[in-house]
Design a protein around this motif. Structure first.
Motif, PDB file in Angstrom:
ATOM      1  N   GLU A 179      45.172  53.747  33.772  1.00 43.07           N
ATOM      2  CA  GLU A 179      45.961  52.874  34.644  1.00 43.07           C
ATOM      3  C   GLU A 179      45.150  51.661  35.101  1.00 43.07           C
ATOM      4  O   GLU A 179      45.699  50.730  35.685  1.00 43.07           O
ATOM      5  CB  GLU A 179      46.435  53.642  35.878  1.00 43.07           C
ATOM      6  CG  GLU A 179      47.490  54.694  35.597  1.00 43.07           C
ATOM      7  CD  GLU A 179      48.872  54.095  35.382  1.00 43.07           C
ATOM      8  OE1 GLU A 179      49.293  53.285  36.209  1.00 43.07           O
ATOM      9  OE2 GLU A 179      49.513  54.440  34.374  1.00 43.07           O
ATOM     10  N   VAL A 180      43.849  51.709  34.848  1.00 49.00           N
ATOM     11  CA  VAL A 180      43.001  50.599  35.290  1.00 49.00           C
ATOM     12  C   VAL A 180      43.445  49.283  34.666  1.00 49.00           C
ATOM     13  O   VAL A 180      43.446  48.239  35.317  1.00 49.00           O
ATOM     14  CB  VAL A 180      41.509  50.884  35.010  1.00 49.00           C
ATOM     15  CG1 VAL A 180      40.688  49.616  35.074  1.00 49.00           C
ATOM     16  CG2 VAL A 180      40.975  51.884  36.030  1.00 49.00           C
ATOM     17  N   GLU A 181      43.877  49.370  33.403  1.00 49.73           N
ATOM     18  CA  GLU A 181      44.331  48.144  32.739  1.00 49.73           C
ATOM     19  C   GLU A 181      45.565  47.571  33.422  1.00 49.73           C
ATOM     20  O   GLU A 181      45.711  46.368  33.565  1.00 49.73           O
ATOM     21  CB  GLU A 181      44.609  48.405  31.249  1.00 49.73           C
ATOM     22  CG  GLU A 181      43.368  48.375  30.387  1.00 49.73           C
ATOM     23  CD  GLU A 181      42.426  47.208  30.742  1.00 49.73           C
ATOM     24  OE1 GLU A 181      42.871  46.049  30.701  1.00 49.73           O
ATOM     25  OE2 GLU A 181      41.247  47.463  31.081  1.00 49.73           O
ATOM     26  N   ARG A 182      46.445  48.488  33.867  1.00 47.15           N
ATOM     27  CA  ARG A 182      47.636  48.033  34.580  1.00 47.15           C
ATOM     28  C   ARG A 182      47.226  47.397  35.917  1.00 47.15           C
ATOM     29  O   ARG A 182      47.784  46.402  36.338  1.00 47.15           O
ATOM     30  CB  ARG A 182      48.579  49.204  34.812  1.00 47.15           C
ATOM     31  CG  ARG A 182      49.963  48.754  35.218  1.00 47.15           C
ATOM     32  CD  ARG A 182      50.887  49.896  35.465  1.00 47.15           C
ATOM     33  NE  ARG A 182      51.303  50.561  34.240  1.00 47.15           N
ATOM     34  CZ  ARG A 182      52.180  51.557  34.216  1.00 47.15           C
ATOM     35  NH1 ARG A 182      52.699  52.011  35.326  1.00 47.15           N
ATOM     36  NH2 ARG A 182      52.529  52.112  33.078  1.00 47.15           N
ATOM     37  N   LEU A 183      46.243  48.007  36.544  1.00 48.34           N
ATOM     38  CA  LEU A 183      45.730  47.471  37.811  1.00 48.34           C
ATOM     39  C   LEU A 183      45.174  46.058  37.591  1.00 48.34           C
ATOM     40  O   LEU A 183      45.418  45.147  38.369  1.00 48.34           O
ATOM     41  CB  LEU A 183      44.634  48.384  38.376  1.00 48.34           C
ATOM     42  CG  LEU A 183      43.960  47.905  39.659  1.00 48.34           C
ATOM     43  CD1 LEU A 183      44.876  48.117  40.853  1.00 48.34           C
ATOM     44  CD2 LEU A 183      42.644  48.636  39.904  1.00 48.34           C
ATOM     45  N   ARG A 184      44.430  45.903  36.498  1.00 53.03           N
ATOM     46  CA  ARG A 184      43.878  44.578  36.173  1.00 53.03           C
ATOM     47  C   ARG A 184      44.972  43.528  36.040  1.00 53.03           C
ATOM     48  O   ARG A 184      44.871  42.432  36.562  1.00 53.03           O
ATOM     49  CB  ARG A 184      43.100  44.631  34.854  1.00 53.03           C
ATOM     50  CG  ARG A 184      41.660  45.017  34.994  1.00 53.03           C
ATOM     51  CD  ARG A 184      41.001  44.894  33.625  1.00 53.03           C
ATOM     52  NE  ARG A 184      39.841  45.748  33.529  1.00 53.03           N
ATOM     53  CZ  ARG A 184      38.636  45.426  33.975  1.00 53.03           C
ATOM     54  NH1 ARG A 184      38.455  44.266  34.567  1.00 53.03           N
ATOM     55  NH2 ARG A 184      37.625  46.247  33.857  1.00 53.03           N
ATOM     56  N   ARG A 185      46.023  43.904  35.317  1.00 52.09           N
ATOM     57  CA  ARG A 185      47.118  42.945  35.101  1.00 52.09           C
ATOM     58  C   ARG A 185      47.818  42.618  36.413  1.00 52.09           C
ATOM     59  O   ARG A 185      48.107  41.468  36.710  1.00 52.09           O
ATOM     60  CB  ARG A 185      48.115  43.498  34.076  1.00 52.09           C
ATOM     61  CG  ARG A 185      47.637  43.383  32.637  1.00 52.09           C
ATOM     62  CD  ARG A 185      48.801  43.533  31.659  1.00 52.09           C
ATOM     63  NE  ARG A 185      49.411  44.845  31.751  1.00 52.09           N
ATOM     64  CZ  ARG A 185      48.996  45.928  31.076  1.00 52.09           C
ATOM     65  NH1 ARG A 185      47.967  45.813  30.260  1.00 52.09           N
ATOM     66  NH2 ARG A 185      49.594  47.083  31.210  1.00 52.09           N
ATOM     67  N   ALA A 186      48.067  43.649  37.214  1.00 54.89           N
ATOM     68  CA  ALA A 186      48.721  43.440  38.510  1.00 54.89           C
ATOM     69  C   ALA A 186      47.833  42.566  39.395  1.00 54.89           C
ATOM     70  O   ALA A 186      48.307  41.656  40.072  1.00 54.89           O
ATOM     71  CB  ALA A 186      48.994  44.768  39.186  1.00 54.89           C
ATOM     72  N   ALA A 187      46.535  42.833  39.346  1.00 54.37           N
ATOM     73  CA  ALA A 187      45.585  42.090  40.166  1.00 54.37           C
ATOM     74  C   ALA A 187      45.624  40.605  39.809  1.00 54.37           C
ATOM     75  O   ALA A 187      45.587  39.735  40.674  1.00 54.37           O
ATOM     76  CB  ALA A 187      44.183  42.642  39.966  1.00 54.37           C
ATOM     77  N   ASN A 188      45.732  40.344  38.519  1.00 53.85           N
ATOM     78  CA  ASN A 188      45.774  38.978  38.025  1.00 53.85           C
ATOM     79  C   ASN A 188      46.920  38.187  38.648  1.00 53.85           C
ATOM     80  O   ASN A 188      46.738  37.059  39.112  1.00 53.85           O
ATOM     81  CB  ASN A 188      45.950  39.031  36.506  1.00 53.85           C
ATOM     82  CG  ASN A 188      45.157  37.944  35.848  1.00 53.85           C
ATOM     83  OD1 ASN A 188      44.626  37.058  36.528  1.00 53.85           O
ATOM     84  ND2 ASN A 188      45.064  37.985  34.541  1.00 53.85           N
ATOM     85  N   THR A 189      48.094  38.796  38.675  1.00 54.59           N
ATOM     86  CA  THR A 189      49.249  38.087  39.231  1.00 54.59           C
ATOM     87  C   THR A 189      49.159  37.989  40.747  1.00 54.59           C
ATOM     88  O   THR A 189      49.776  37.131  41.354  1.00 54.59           O
ATOM     89  CB  THR A 189      50.577  38.776  38.853  1.00 54.59           C
ATOM     90  OG1 THR A 189      50.491  40.130  39.276  1.00 54.59           O
ATOM     91  CG2 THR A 189      50.831  38.726  37.364  1.00 54.59           C
ATOM     92  N   LEU A 190      48.375  38.866  41.376  1.00 51.00           N
ATOM     93  CA  LEU A 190      48.215  38.804  42.838  1.00 51.00           C
ATOM     94  C   LEU A 190      46.999  37.958  43.237  1.00 51.00           C
ATOM     95  O   LEU A 190      46.574  37.986  44.387  1.00 51.00           O
ATOM     96  CB  LEU A 190      48.041  40.217  43.401  1.00 51.00           C
ATOM     97  CG  LEU A 190      49.261  41.129  43.318  1.00 51.00           C
ATOM     98  CD1 LEU A 190      48.885  42.569  43.651  1.00 51.00           C
ATOM     99  CD2 LEU A 190      50.353  40.651  44.273  1.00 51.00           C
ATOM    100  N   HIS A 191      46.406  37.258  42.258  1.00 47.52           N
ATOM    101  CA  HIS A 191      45.223  36.421  42.498  1.00 47.52           C
ATOM    102  C   HIS A 191      44.049  37.241  43.003  1.00 47.52           C
ATOM    103  O   HIS A 191      43.378  36.877  43.971  1.00 47.52           O
ATOM    104  CB  HIS A 191      45.545  35.271  43.452  1.00 47.52           C
ATOM    105  CG  HIS A 191      46.672  34.423  42.967  1.00 47.52           C
ATOM    106  ND1 HIS A 191      46.512  33.469  41.999  1.00 47.52           N
ATOM    107  CD2 HIS A 191      47.977  34.409  43.282  1.00 47.52           C
ATOM    108  CE1 HIS A 191      47.668  32.900  41.749  1.00 47.52           C
ATOM    109  NE2 HIS A 191      48.586  33.455  42.519  1.00 47.52           N
ATOM    110  N   LEU A 192      43.840  38.372  42.359  1.00 51.14           N
ATOM    111  CA  LEU A 192      42.684  39.206  42.672  1.00 51.14           C
ATOM    112  C   LEU A 192      41.850  39.325  41.407  1.00 51.14           C
ATOM    113  O   LEU A 192      42.374  39.198  40.310  1.00 51.14           O
ATOM    114  CB  LEU A 192      43.121  40.604  43.100  1.00 51.14           C
ATOM    115  CG  LEU A 192      44.053  40.719  44.308  1.00 51.14           C
ATOM    116  CD1 LEU A 192      44.635  42.112  44.379  1.00 51.14           C
ATOM    117  CD2 LEU A 192      43.298  40.383  45.582  1.00 51.14           C
TER     118      LEU A 192
END
Lengths: 349, 164
Positions: A179-192
Motif C-alpha cells: 500500500e506504500v505505493e498508493r500512499l506515495r501517489r496520494a501524498a503527491n496529490t496532497l503536496h506531500l
C-alpha cells in the motif's frame, strides 16, 4: 529537558518515530551557496558563528572540513545533517545543541538550515523551538526576504515560509501489503513528499519513511502546521494501523512467523549487515507494537535502530575513524553489530 | 535528448527537472504551451528542424540562455538545469519566468502570507496593499466604475509616494 504541553503529542509511538521542523534562511549580501566562492562561504560561516556565540546559545560547532568520516556519519545517522552536506565541498559546518535536538547547518543548499528533531509525535514543540532560534537569528542578521515571495531560498520550491514539517513513520504493514505505493501517489496529490530513511534521495530502510509537506507558500506557518499535524499525520497513522489489523486478521500466522523468525535471526546471527539488521528489527518493532512478542521494549528496539548504524558501531567498538564511506560497513562492523544486537536482546530477556 | 512527451507520443521539445518529485518533465510543444511554458515561434523552429536536430535544440533554449541575473550573472538556463537560483536578486530579475514555476509547485499560491522578520513587516504589508489596490482598480475599470478607479489610483499613488 522540560517540554511544554504539546497538543500534537498524542500516543502515536507505534507509528511515528520522530518529528522534525526545518527552516531555510539566507543572508542578505551574499549569493546563494551554489554560487558563492570559498571566501564568501568562509565569511558566512564566520558571521553565523559569531551570531550564535553572541546570542549566548549553547551550541557546539562542528567544522565539516575538519571532521573525519566517522564523525560526519555519526551526525548523518542522528539525522542532524543531510547526505548532501557530507558530500558537499567548501567551508561549511553545523551548530548542535547539547541535547542534540537542534542543528543549524551553515552552507548546505541555503546559508542556514535550522532544524529541530524530537522523538515521537511532537511537531508543535519542535515548531516552537525552531521559531525561537529564528527570532534569535533575525535580531542579529539581515535575512533575504521579498515583499511578495517571503523568505528567499536557493530552490524556489521552498520559498515563502521556507518551512518543512516532517515525521519519520514506521510503515511495515503498508509495505507488506504494497500500500506504500498508493500512499506515495496520494501524498503527491496532497503536496506531500514520501522519502527514505535519510531524506532526499535515500531509500527506505527498516520500513521507515519520512513524510513532509511540500507547500511553503500561500499559507502561514500555523496553518501549515495545523494541516500537517492535525490532518495528515493522523491519517497516515490510521492507514498503517488499519493495515496492521488487516494483516493480523487475515494472515496472523504468517505475521507471527515473520516476527519470530526475526527474533531468531537477531538473537543468533554472528554477522549482520545493516540492511538485514534494519529489516529484522523492523519486524520485531511491528511485533512489539501488536503484542506478538515482548522480548524487548519498543524504546530499546528504537534505540537499536540508531546504535547499529555503521558509524555508531565504529565509535562504540573503537574502530579507526578514518575510513572510506564504502568501507564503513565492513565485515568486522557486521560482526560488532551482531554481537551488540544479541547482547541487547539477551539483557532485555 | 530523445525523449517523447510525457502526455503523448510526440517528441518532447521542453525538458525540465521537477524539483518536487525528483523526476524529469518532458513535453511536446503543444503540451508545453498548455503547461504554461513560453516557447519561441514555431516557424523558426520548423525551419531549423529541417537543417538538423542540434540546431533545433539551440534555438529552443537560446533565448533562455541569454537571460541572466544582473547581480550574480546566473543564467535562467542554469536554473533550469540545476533547479537552484544564484542569489536573492534572481527572484527580482527572473520575476516573470519564476511566476509560473512557483505557482505550479505551490498549488497556485502566488504570495507569502506567513511571518517575516519584524523590520520587513511594514514593507510586506505595503506590498500586499498595493497588490490589492491594483486588483481593485482592474475590477473597477472592467465594470466601468471609472470614478472609483480614479479614487483607487490616487490611493495607490499615495501609498507609492510614502514608501519612497
Amino acid at each position: 529537558m522540560s517540554q511544554a504541553f504539546d497538543p500534537t503529542q498524542t500516543d502515536q509511538s507505534d507509528v511515528v518515530v520522530s518529528s522534525r521542523v526545518r527552516l531555510a534562511r539566507n543572508l542578505v549580501g551574499f549569493p546563494f551557496v551554489n554560487r558563492a566562492d570559498p571566501e564568501q562561504c568562509r565569511e558566512i560561516v564566520t558571521l553565523v558563528r559569531s551570531m550564535e556565540l553572541a546570542s549566548g546559545a549553547e551550541t557546539t560547532w562542528v567544522d565539516m572540513t575538519e571532521a573525519n568520516q566517522t564523525d560526519r556519519h555519526i551526525l548523518l545517522e542522528r539525522h542532524l545533517i543531510s547526505q548532501q552536506f557530507i558530500a558537499a565541498e567548501g567551508p561549511r559546518g553545523v551548530a548542535i545543541n547539547r541535547e542534540r535536538t537542534l542543528s543549524i547547518m551553515v552552507n548546505e543548499e541555503d546559508h542556514l538550515r535550522i532544524q529541530v528533531l524530537l522523538p515521537g509525535s511532537q511537531l508543535r514543540n519542535a515548531w516552537n523551538q525552531v521559531n525561537k532560534v529564528d527570532h534569535r537569528l533575525e535580531r542579529s542578521a539581515e535575512l533575504a526576504v521579498h515583499p511578495r515571495w517571503g523568505y528567499l531560498t536557493a530552490c524556489p520550491t521552498n520559498v515563502g515560509t521556507a518551512i518543512r514539517f516532517s515525521i519519520m513513520a514506521h510503515l511495515p504493514a503498508l509495505r507488506m501489503t504494497k500500500e506504500v505505493e498508493r500512499l506515495r501517489r496520494a501524498a503527491n496529490t496532497l503536496h506531500l513528499a514520501v522519502r527514505g530513511f535519510y531524506g532526499e534521495g535515500s531509500e527506505s530502510s527498516g520500513d521507515f519513511y519520512q513524510i513532509s509537506n511540500q507547500l511553503t507558500l500561500g499559507l502561514s506557518e500555523e496553518d501549515l502546521l495545523a494541516k500537517f499535524a492535525d490532518t495528515v499525520v493522523p491519517k497516515v497513522v490510521n492507514y498503517e494501523r488499519v493495515a496492521r489489523e488487516m494483516l493480523l486478521e487475515r494472515n496472523r500466522i504468517l505475521l507471527e512467523d515473520r516476527v519470530h523468525r526475526a527474533v531468531g535471526i537477531l538473537t543468533t546471527a554472528r554477522l549482520l549487515s545493516i540492511i538485514e539488521a534494519m529489516k529484522q528489527l523492523s519486524r520485531v518493532r511491528l511485533g512489539i507494537s501488536l503484542g506478538l512478542v515482548d522480548v524487548v521494549s519498543l524504546q530499546d528496539v528504537q534505540n537499536l535502530f540508531l546504535e547499529i548504524q555503521p558509524a555508531h558501531l565504529r565509535v562504540a567498538f573503537g574502530a579507526n575513524a578514518e575510513v572510506q564511506t564504502e568501507d564503513m560497513d565492513d565485515e568486522w562492523i557486521r560482526e560488532c553489530r551482531a554481537t551488540h544486537v544479541r547482547a541487547t536482546l539477551a539483557k532485555a530477556r | 535528448m530523445n525523449h517523447t512527451c510525457d502526455r503523448c507520443d510526440r517528441p518532447a521539445e521542453v525538458h525540465e527537472i521537477d524539483p518536487i518529485n525528483g523526476v524529469d518533465v518532458h513535453l511536446c510543444r503543444e503540451h508545453a504551451l498548455e503547461a504554461g511554458f513560453q516557447l519561441p515561434e514555431p516557424t523558426a523552429a520548423k525551419v531549423y528542424s529541417q537543417i538538423g536536430s542540434t540546431m533545433q535544440i539551440q534555438i529552443s533554449t537560446g533565448r533562455e540562455r541569454t537571460a541572466s541575473c544582473k547581480t550574480c550573472g546566473s543564467t535562467f538556463a542554469r536554473f533550469r538545469k540545476s533547479g537552484l537560483l544564484g542569489c536573492p536578486d534572481c527572484y527580482t530579475n527572473f520575476d516573470q519566468k519564476l511566476d509560473g514555476i512557483i505557482a505550479r509547485s505551490q498549488n497556485k499560491a502566488n504570495a507569502h502570507v506567513g511571518r517575516v522578520p519584524e523590520q520587513d513587516a511594514s514593507l510586506v504589508d505595503r506590498h500586499a496593499r498595493r497588490r490589492t489596490l491594483l486588483e481593485e482598480i482592474e475590477r473597477a475599470v472592467a465594470s466601468e466604475h471609472y470614478e472609483r478607479a480614479a479614487m483607487l489610483r490616487d490611493k495607490l499613488q499615495t501609498l507609492t509616494d510614502s514608501s519612497v
